[in-house]
Scaffold this active site. Structure first.
Site, PDB file in Angstrom:
ATOM      1  N   SER A  74      31.625  56.089  48.491  1.00 30.40           N
ATOM      2  CA  SER A  74      30.770  56.160  47.309  1.00 30.40           C
ATOM      3  C   SER A  74      30.054  57.499  47.271  1.00 30.40           C
ATOM      4  O   SER A  74      29.656  58.033  48.309  1.00 30.40           O
ATOM      5  CB  SER A  74      29.742  55.022  47.343  1.00 30.40           C
ATOM      6  OG  SER A  74      28.696  55.253  46.422  1.00 30.40           O
TER       7      SER A  74
ATOM      8  N   HIS B 165      42.591  26.899  44.488  1.00 28.63           N
ATOM      9  CA  HIS B 165      41.368  27.090  43.683  1.00 28.63           C
ATOM     10  C   HIS B 165      40.388  28.039  44.378  1.00 28.63           C
ATOM     11  O   HIS B 165      39.176  27.972  44.128  1.00 28.63           O
ATOM     12  CB  HIS B 165      40.676  25.747  43.396  1.00 28.63           C
ATOM     13  CG  HIS B 165      41.582  24.719  42.806  1.00 28.63           C
ATOM     14  ND1 HIS B 165      41.902  24.659  41.472  1.00 28.63           N
ATOM     15  CD2 HIS B 165      42.279  23.700  43.403  1.00 28.63           C
ATOM     16  CE1 HIS B 165      42.718  23.656  41.251  1.00 28.63           C
ATOM     17  NE2 HIS B 165      42.981  23.065  42.403  1.00 28.63           N
TER      18      HIS B 165
ATOM     19  N   LYS C 185      29.494  52.667  51.945  1.00 39.13           N
ATOM     20  CA  LYS C 185      30.593  52.030  51.231  1.00 39.13           C
ATOM     21  C   LYS C 185      31.962  52.461  51.752  1.00 39.13           C
ATOM     22  O   LYS C 185      32.202  53.607  52.086  1.00 39.13           O
ATOM     23  CB  LYS C 185      30.517  52.333  49.737  1.00 39.13           C
ATOM     24  CG  LYS C 185      29.337  51.712  49.012  1.00 39.13           C
ATOM     25  CD  LYS C 185      29.380  50.204  49.014  1.00 39.13           C
ATOM     26  CE  LYS C 185      30.560  49.649  48.276  1.00 39.13           C
ATOM     27  NZ  LYS C 185      30.554  50.005  46.830  1.00 39.13           N
TER      28      LYS C 185
END
Length: 458
Positions: A277, A156, A283
């Site tokens: 980016s 999960h 990034k």
């Protein structure tokens, strides 16, 4: 250009019709298989006396020359000739004259295209299987470096129990091995010769289909002429197998995307397989993994396209079936490209062992081991489960881990707990104790790696 089939027609097809009807823009990739199949067909025609050896020799020489010219970039295919089969026949006639007109004796484009696609797919299955084997080899190499790299296993997406990175990678090795097996099984049904079925009802000529099968490396010949020209189950099978490969790649990519995020910090991808980016200078984006995850949808779409194309077709051949190629070709190209780039993506990623170990120590991943410890002291498992649940609740309230609780506190939950509990619930010990077939213990994983390599070598 007059069509080779235009005898009963009173006027030429409209140019718009030519463009809409033609498949040469995509089926030109079948040229090698079309030529190879035609050479085998010419040999067989001579063998059974339908054409002479001299005529067969001229046809074979002409086709061989065309193949050489195509691969040298000296051939331009014609939209007016519709498809690769008619292009090849027209090129042959232009090159060797009327003898070339005899090649199509006792065959139809219906069984010819079925042959070409099967031969093409047979090679692509072999290549895809090799790419899967190479990827599995890369994963095994990385796994051997991380037999003792502890990380949390999840259910999960919640931390569940401690495992190792090696064990995690071997789960994907199992998936890719099943993929290889599926492809090999699919190949058996691909490798059946349809040539000789004609348009749908065979031919009155005394063909030697078994000879052609041997010449082209087929294991068997089709047993029903209607089915031979209308069957595309093998293409659907491949697309289904390719879809499962993409499912497995996509699941792995999702984990790589998560692991490379600051929130997880388990890995760092190599600069050569990352992007930045245009606006945010800090990034580092996992674009390869994201693209593979996205491209899985393409292959699923190819499978759906094939199924939908086939579902309402009466026997035998229908023009709808021309739509099989673009879907099949796209599935082949996409899965191969993804397998090819995924290998270096995984091989070059940097593993942050400390972050993985820290995560494994959090989230009470050793809770089950504490319950198992209690069972070994004679406590029924369901009661042990409840005891550990109360201990976890206490830890959450006091911001502690289970192995940070004092023996006195632990004994408040169960008097059977002794000093040896700390060894039993140490994270590395939790992993090492699971030394069963298929388990995460380093010794078990090492055996699994050896077994996996033996399968690849076999």
């Amino acid at each position: 250009m007059a069509k080779l089939w235009s005898g009963r027609f009173q006027k030429d097809t409209d140019r718009l019709m030519d463009d809409f009807h033609s498949s040469i823009s995509f089926d030109s990739r079948l040229y090698k298989y079309d030529i190879t199949g035609s050479i085998a067909h010419a040999k067989m025609l001579a063998r059974v006396g339908i054409i002479s050896d001299r005529e067969a020799g001229a046809i074979i020489d002409g086709l061989s020359g065309i193949l050489e010219d195509i691969e040298a970039g000296r051939v331009e295919f014609s939209v007016a000739a519709e498809d690769i089969h008619m292009n090849m026949e027209q090129l042959l006639i232009d090159r060797i004259g009327d003898v070339g007109k005899k090649l199509h004796t006792a065959r139809s484009r219906n069984d010819q295209v079925a042959l070409d696609v099967r031969m093409y797919l047979r090679d692509e299955i072999d290549e895809t299987g090799q790419l899967l084997a190479k990827l599995t080899g890369v994963l095994l190499d990385v796994a051997e470096q991380h037999l003792d790299t502890v990380m949390p296993g999840y259910t999960h997406l919640q931390r569940a129990q401690p495992i190792t990175l090696a064990h995690h990678l071997l789960a994907y090795c199992q998936m890719f091995e099943r993929d290889r097996q599926r492809l090999a099984d699919c190949r058996r049904r691909v490798n059946v010769l349809p040539l000789g079925a004609g348009a749908l009802a065979g031919t009155t000529f005394p063909l030697d289909r078994e000879y052609v099968a041997r010449e082209l490396g087929f294991d068997a010949v089709t047993e029903n002429s209607l089915d031979a020209v209308s069957d595309r189950d093998f293409a659907v099978e491949f697309a289904a197998a390719a879809s499962l490969i993409m499912v497995h790649l996509s699941r792995f990519c999702e984990e790589i995307i998560l692991w490379s995020s600051a929130e997880f910090g388990f890995i760092e991808l190599d600069d050569a397989y990352s992007t930045g980016s245009s606006m945010m200078p800090q990034k580092k984006n996992p674009d390869v993994a994201e693209l593979i995850r996205g491209k899985s949808g393409r292959v699923f779409g190819d499978l759906t396209a094939l199924l939908t194309m086939l579902k309402g077709l009466p026997l035998a051949y229908n023009k709808d079936m021309q739509e099989d190629k673009e879907a099949l070709f796209d599935a082949v190209d996409t899965v191969k490209k993804c397998l090819l780039i995924f290998q270096p993506l995984v091989a070059t990623m940097r593993v942050r062992k400390e972050n993985m170990a820290r995560a494994a120590r959090g989230g009470f991943t050793n809770a089950t081991d504490l319950a198992d410890y209690l069972v070994q002291q004679g406590v029924p498992f369901r009661e042990a489960h409840a005891i550990v649940g109360r201990a976890v609740a206490y830890c959450l309230e006091h911001n502690k881990a289970l192995d940070e609780l004092s023996l006195e506190v632990l004994r408040d939950f169960s008097p059977v707990i002794n000093e040896d509990v700390y060894e039993a619930i140490g994270v590395s010990r939790c992993v090492a104790a699971r030394n069963v077939i298929g388990g995460p213990a380093p010794e078990a994983v090492q055996k699994a790696i050896r077994a996996a390599r033996e399968k690849l070598d076999g």
